[in-house]
Design a protein around this motif. Structure first.
Motif, mmCIF file in Angstrom:
data_model
loop_
_atom_site.group_PDB
_atom_site.id
_atom_site.type_symbol
_atom_site.label_atom_id
_atom_site.label_comp_id
_atom_site.label_asym_id
_atom_site.label_seq_id
_atom_site.Cartn_x
_atom_site.Cartn_y
_atom_site.Cartn_z
ATOM 1 N N GLN A 1 4.306 3.099 -2.299
ATOM 2 C CA GLN A 1 5.339 4.364 -2.369
ATOM 3 C C GLN A 1 6.340 4.083 -3.509
ATOM 4 O O GLN A 1 6.433 5.142 -4.387
ATOM 5 N N ARG A 2 6.997 2.898 -3.657
ATOM 6 C CA ARG A 2 7.848 2.815 -4.714
ATOM 7 C C ARG A 2 7.746 1.403 -5.168
ATOM 8 O O ARG A 2 7.799 0.291 -4.425
ATOM 9 N N VAL A 3 7.846 1.218 -6.468
ATOM 10 C CA VAL A 3 7.980 -0.454 -7.128
ATOM 11 C C VAL A 3 9.253 -0.295 -7.971
ATOM 12 O O VAL A 3 9.624 0.507 -8.712
ATOM 13 N N THR A 4 9.903 -1.528 -7.515
ATOM 14 C CA THR A 4 11.454 -1.784 -8.234
ATOM 15 C C THR A 4 11.206 -3.179 -8.757
ATOM 16 O O THR A 4 10.828 -3.968 -8.217
ATOM 17 N N ALA A 5 11.415 -3.066 -10.099
ATOM 18 C CA ALA A 5 11.456 -4.392 -11.113
ATOM 19 C C ALA A 5 12.907 -4.793 -11.129
ATOM 20 O O ALA A 5 13.788 -3.970 -11.194
ATOM 21 N N PHE A 6 13.083 -6.169 -11.078
ATOM 22 C CA PHE A 6 14.287 -6.747 -11.095
ATOM 23 C C PHE A 6 14.486 -7.905 -12.304
ATOM 24 O O PHE A 6 13.659 -8.657 -12.186
ATOM 25 N N SER A 7 15.336 -7.723 -13.213
ATOM 26 C CA SER A 7 15.515 -8.761 -13.978
ATOM 27 C C SER A 7 17.131 -8.887 -14.283
ATOM 28 O O SER A 7 17.933 -8.234 -13.733
ATOM 29 N N GLY B 1 0.843 -1.264 0.042
ATOM 30 C CA GLY B 1 0.024 0.037 -0.072
ATOM 31 C C GLY B 1 0.739 1.051 0.180
ATOM 32 O O GLY B 1 2.144 1.412 -0.528
ATOM 33 N N PRO B 2 0.277 2.500 0.361
ATOM 34 C CA PRO B 2 0.914 3.749 0.272
ATOM 35 C C PRO B 2 2.301 3.960 0.994
ATOM 36 O O PRO B 2 2.935 4.597 0.590
ATOM 37 N N GLU B 3 2.534 3.043 1.980
ATOM 38 C CA GLU B 3 3.446 3.343 3.015
ATOM 39 C C GLU B 3 4.673 2.086 2.503
ATOM 40 O O GLU B 3 5.477 2.017 3.395
ATOM 41 N N THR B 4 4.484 1.644 1.530
ATOM 42 C CA THR B 4 5.437 0.313 1.365
ATOM 43 C C THR B 4 6.181 0.419 -0.118
ATOM 44 O O THR B 4 5.716 1.058 -0.776
ATOM 45 N N CYS B 5 7.446 -0.038 0.187
ATOM 46 C CA CYS B 5 8.147 -0.144 -1.185
ATOM 47 C C CYS B 5 8.344 -1.773 -1.513
ATOM 48 O O CYS B 5 8.724 -2.443 -0.602
ATOM 49 N N VAL B 6 7.948 -2.133 -2.520
ATOM 50 C CA VAL B 6 8.013 -3.160 -3.074
ATOM 51 C C VAL B 6 8.835 -3.497 -4.175
ATOM 52 O O VAL B 6 9.050 -2.907 -5.168
ATOM 53 N N GLY B 7 9.347 -4.697 -4.285
ATOM 54 C CA GLY B 7 10.348 -5.244 -5.189
ATOM 55 C C GLY B 7 9.410 -6.383 -5.938
ATOM 56 O O GLY B 7 9.165 -7.307 -5.171
ATOM 57 N N VAL B 8 9.888 -6.349 -7.255
ATOM 58 C CA VAL B 8 9.119 -7.751 -8.003
ATOM 59 C C VAL B 8 10.302 -8.055 -8.854
ATOM 60 O O VAL B 8 11.058 -7.513 -9.469
ATOM 61 N N ILE B 9 10.682 -9.489 -8.545
ATOM 62 C CA ILE B 9 11.768 -10.051 -9.192
ATOM 63 C C ILE B 9 11.284 -11.035 -10.363
ATOM 64 O O ILE B 9 10.486 -11.836 -10.144
ATOM 65 N N GLY B 10 11.818 -10.731 -11.729
ATOM 66 C CA GLY B 10 11.175 -11.307 -12.656
ATOM 67 C C GLY B 10 10.183 -10.642 -13.299
ATOM 68 O O GLY B 10 9.152 -10.336 -13.041
ATOM 69 N N ARG C 1 13.892 -2.983 -19.399
ATOM 70 C CA ARG C 1 13.747 -1.784 -18.447
ATOM 71 C C ARG C 1 12.577 -1.100 -19.252
ATOM 72 O O ARG C 1 11.774 -0.631 -18.317
ATOM 73 N N GLU C 2 12.426 -0.676 -20.400
ATOM 74 C CA GLU C 2 11.499 0.174 -20.906
ATOM 75 C C GLU C 2 10.007 -0.199 -20.519
ATOM 76 O O GLU C 2 9.153 0.151 -20.488
ATOM 77 N N ASP C 3 9.966 -1.579 -20.778
ATOM 78 C CA ASP C 3 8.663 -2.392 -20.288
ATOM 79 C C ASP C 3 8.319 -2.099 -19.005
ATOM 80 O O ASP C 3 7.131 -1.826 -18.836
ATOM 81 N N ALA C 4 9.348 -2.523 -17.888
ATOM 82 C CA ALA C 4 9.049 -2.175 -16.597
ATOM 83 C C ALA C 4 8.581 -0.665 -16.300
ATOM 84 O O ALA C 4 7.481 -0.646 -15.560
ATOM 85 N N LEU C 5 9.117 0.305 -16.804
ATOM 86 C CA LEU C 5 8.700 1.592 -16.687
ATOM 87 C C LEU C 5 7.593 1.881 -17.214
ATOM 88 O O LEU C 5 6.621 2.469 -16.574
ATOM 89 N N LYS C 6 7.097 1.358 -18.335
ATOM 90 C CA LYS C 6 5.722 1.591 -18.809
ATOM 91 C C LYS C 6 4.530 0.736 -17.963
ATOM 92 O O LYS C 6 3.450 1.474 -17.843
ATOM 93 N N LEU C 7 5.108 -0.202 -17.426
ATOM 94 C CA LEU C 7 3.995 -0.982 -16.416
ATOM 95 C C LEU C 7 3.708 -0.158 -15.134
ATOM 96 O O LEU C 7 3.093 -0.498 -14.498
ATOM 97 N N GLY C 8 4.697 0.661 -14.767
ATOM 98 C CA GLY C 8 4.495 1.451 -13.602
ATOM 99 C C GLY C 8 5.719 1.456 -12.674
ATOM 100 O O GLY C 8 5.656 1.919 -11.533
ATOM 101 N N ALA C 9 6.741 0.651 -13.005
ATOM 102 C CA ALA C 9 7.843 0.472 -12.187
ATOM 103 C C ALA C 9 8.566 1.959 -12.159
ATOM 104 O O ALA C 9 8.597 2.775 -13.085
ATOM 105 N N ASP C 10 8.898 2.124 -10.979
ATOM 106 C CA ASP C 10 9.558 3.358 -10.408
ATOM 107 C C ASP C 10 11.337 3.327 -10.729
ATOM 108 O O ASP C 10 11.791 4.176 -10.955
#
Length: 335
Positions: free
Chosen positions: A184-190, A157-166, A196-205
């Motif tokens: 608050q922040r979403v980080t994508a890992f690959s 939610g609003p106060e959490t920072c989330v990472g998604v691997i893959g 990279r561009e796909d992740a940013l389009k999907l909403g990753a910060d």
């Protein structure tokens, strides 16, 4: 095919290594709690179709002509003395039956959606919101629900920072749902920078390429509250991923490696209060909630729609890593 016929046609696996063959099969025995579907768009256990037969004892809210869907759960016991079913966690019912390749309590075999018709227990059938396209809803019934469940469970939610691997069939939806939940922040890992561009389009910060950024583990240490891991490679840098969590952080594995996960040095995890968990696809209640959120926020899966008759070609392309990020097979009324 008439809706009352007892022989269906589908793309069947005859052994573990051959391509699929289009042939007949006998569906599960009809029960008055069942619903039967003819599909405009379907995948094995991510199925969307139109209800053409509804049992007299089917759950309320399904009628002939409705657009409905089925995910990986084909049946649960729904008994009052079942801890899982009575608490709204039917996805963990010990008597659950998979949508395909499983056996119902009456002895019938369950068959999935690579077919022109399919029959399922109505309590495993979901009504699809009007504003959600069939190809998007189909993918969300398994892939979407698999990432939505732990995000909700662990308080994204609003106060959490989330990472998604893959960033694949599951991961791209993990990024989208984390963003839609207001994290608050979403980080994508690959591994590489190619997505990279796909992740940013999907909403990753932020986007991290672990094979190309040598200092990623140090740079992002103690920056995340929740990590959803969708990869299934047992060689993944698990220890490094875990050090990205803040104190009391939570790591949830939803990808299923075919080999054991890497060994861990547990002392840093103990000192950080790190939690490691695993998760299946979502409960019925969370699937309904997820579909509604997707409708309200305009979340779309990244899909490539292909005719059902191209199923073997699609599987070959999937194994080659060509899906961006989910193939959807559409029944066009021919084979």
């Amino acid at each position: 095919m008439g809706s009352t016929e007892e022989i269906f046609h589908g793309w069947m696996a005859t052994d573990a290594s051959s391509t699929l063959k289009y042939q007949t099969f006998k569906p599960k025995t009809w029960e008055e709690t069942d619903g039967e579907t003819i599909y405009p768009c379907c995948v094995g256990h991510e199925i969307i179709g139109t209800a053409v037969r509804v049992g007299s004892q089917a759950r309320e809210g399904i009628k002939i002509g409705d657009r409905v869907g089925v995910g990986p759960q084909g049946y649960t016991c729904r008994k009052a003395d079942c801890d899982s079913c009575s608490s709204g966690q039917e996805n963990y019912c010990p008597s659950r039956v998979g949508t395909y390749g499983d056996r119902y309590p009456n002895g019938s075999i369950s068959y999935g959606g690579f077919a022109d018709s399919c029959r399922h227990n109505s309590y495993s059938v979901f009504s699809i919101p009007e504003g959600l396209a069939s190809e998007d809803a189909a993918v969300m019934l398994c892939a979407g629900s698999t990432v939505y469940e732990p995000l909700k469970e662990h308080g994204a939610g609003p106060e959490t920072c989330v990472g998604v691997i893959g960033l694949g069939g599951l991961g791209h939806l993990g990024v989208s749902f984390a963003k839609a939940m207001g994290c608050q922040r979403v980080t994508a890992f690959s591994r590489s920078m190619t997505k990279r561009e796909d992740a940013l389009k999907l909403g990753a910060d932020e986007y991290v390429a672990t094979a190309e950024q040598s200092d990623w583990a140090q740079r992002y240490s103690s920056t995340l509250d929740i990590i959803i891991c969708t990869v299934s490679d047992p060689r993944m840098p698990l220890q490094e991923y875990l050090q990205l969590l803040r104190p009391k952080g939570r790591f949830c594995q939803v990808g299923i490696p075919e080999e054991p996960l890497p060994p861990l040095d547990t002392m840093p995890l103990v000192l950080n209060g790190t939690s490691i968990s695993f998760s299946d696809s979502a409960s019925p209640g969370n699937i309904k909630e997820m579909l509604q959120l997707a409708t309200e926020k305009g979340i779309k899966a990244w899909t490539q729609v292909r005719p059902m008759k191209e199923v073997n070609e699609a599987i070959a392309d999937l194994l080659k890593g060509k899906a961006r990020y989910r193939f959807v097979l559409q029944n066009l009324g021919n084979n």
